[in-house]
Every structure is written in C-alpha cells, then in structure tokens.
Design an enzyme around this catalytic site. Structure first.
Site, PDB file in Angstrom:
ATOM      1  N   CYS A 123       0.833  -1.206   0.000  1.00 31.44           N
ATOM      2  CA  CYS A 123       0.000   0.000   0.000  1.00 31.44           C
ATOM      3  C   CYS A 123       0.872   1.261   0.000  1.00 31.44           C
ATOM      4  O   CYS A 123       1.586   1.530   0.972  1.00 31.44           O
ATOM      5  CB  CYS A 123      -0.915  -0.028   1.231  1.00 31.44           C
ATOM      6  SG  CYS A 123      -1.839   1.491   1.510  1.00 31.44           S
ATOM      7  N   CYS A 147       0.194   3.586   2.848  1.00 30.69           N
ATOM      8  CA  CYS A 147       0.796   3.091   4.093  1.00 30.69           C
ATOM      9  C   CYS A 147       2.273   3.467   4.155  1.00 30.69           C
ATOM     10  O   CYS A 147       2.780   3.868   5.212  1.00 30.69           O
ATOM     11  CB  CYS A 147       0.647   1.573   4.199  1.00 30.69           C
ATOM     12  SG  CYS A 147      -1.052   1.014   4.405  1.00 30.69           S
TER      13      CYS A 147
END
Length: 134
Positions: A30, A33
């Site tokens: 991600c 993230c």
C-alpha cells in the site's frame, strides 16, 4: 527519542504498562501506508509518552489475528488498553495529531471497535506470559 516499533517489540513486552498506544495496521504493498510510516515516526518523536506500533497485516498476520482492516492505513488508538478510535486515516500529520489528541482526551470512544480490536488492546497492555524453561 521514541520510535514506531514493530511487532517484534511485543514479544519483549515493550507495551506492558504503556497507558496510550497508537497502532497502524498497514500493508507493504500500500503506497499510502508507506507514506504513513514517516508521519508516525515524527508523531512518535513529538509524543514520547505514547507507544507507537506498526502492524503489517500480511507479514504480521498472526499478531493482527481476526482484525478486519477494510481500508489502509487503519489506525487504532488505545487508552489503558481500551480502543478509543479505530478507523482509516490518511498520512496527514496535523490531522492524525489532532485525532490522537482528541481520542485520548475524549471521555467516550470516538468510534466503535469490534471485539477483535478490544482483544488486541488487552494483549498490548497485558501480554500473555511466554512459554519456555523455568
């Protein structure tokens, strides 16, 4: 200087007795993230009284257990092992900082949390004893 810890710190009981913990549930794939990690590092340095934990939901699946992460990154804020916030958060430092301050000062949780999240919070502040030779 405080820092964001990995789940390896759990085995050493790093959060036992910690009053407030901020947990980021993320995934390596991600991009948001990955952007979130440096934000948490800076917030960790600014809030040394708080514990910060990074949980990769794939690499640390055994620790994340049955916690359902629907969007990434998801943030869990614990006060005395009890969830006061569980939800998605973008890597906006000022917003996350306000969210942490609000969640920890609110007399009631800012969002409901499923049972799995409650169990995770209890694990952090009162880890099960490790097995081994006595």
């Amino acid at each position: 200087m405080s820092s964001v810890r990995s789940v390896a710190a759990l085995e050493a009981g790093a959060f036992a007795g910690q009053h407030h913990v901020v947990v980021a549930f993320c995934a390596d794939w991600c991009g948001t993230c990955r952007d979130f990690r440096p934000v948490l590092e800076r917030l960790s340095a600014a809030h040394e009284q708080l514990g910060f934990l990074w949980v990769d939901i794939e690499d640390d699946a055994a620790v994340a257990g049955d916690i359902e992460v629907e969007s990434f990154p998801s943030l869990l804020i614990l006060r005395e092992g009890r969830p006061v916030y569980f939800g998605t958060s973008l890597p906006l430092e000022e917003v996350v900082d306000r969210l942490i301050r609000s969640a920890l000062s609110s007399p009631v949780p800012l969002s409901p949390a499923p049972e799995e999240v409650w169990s995770f919070g209890a694990l952090l502040v009162d880890p099960a004893p490790t097995t081994g030779a006595v």
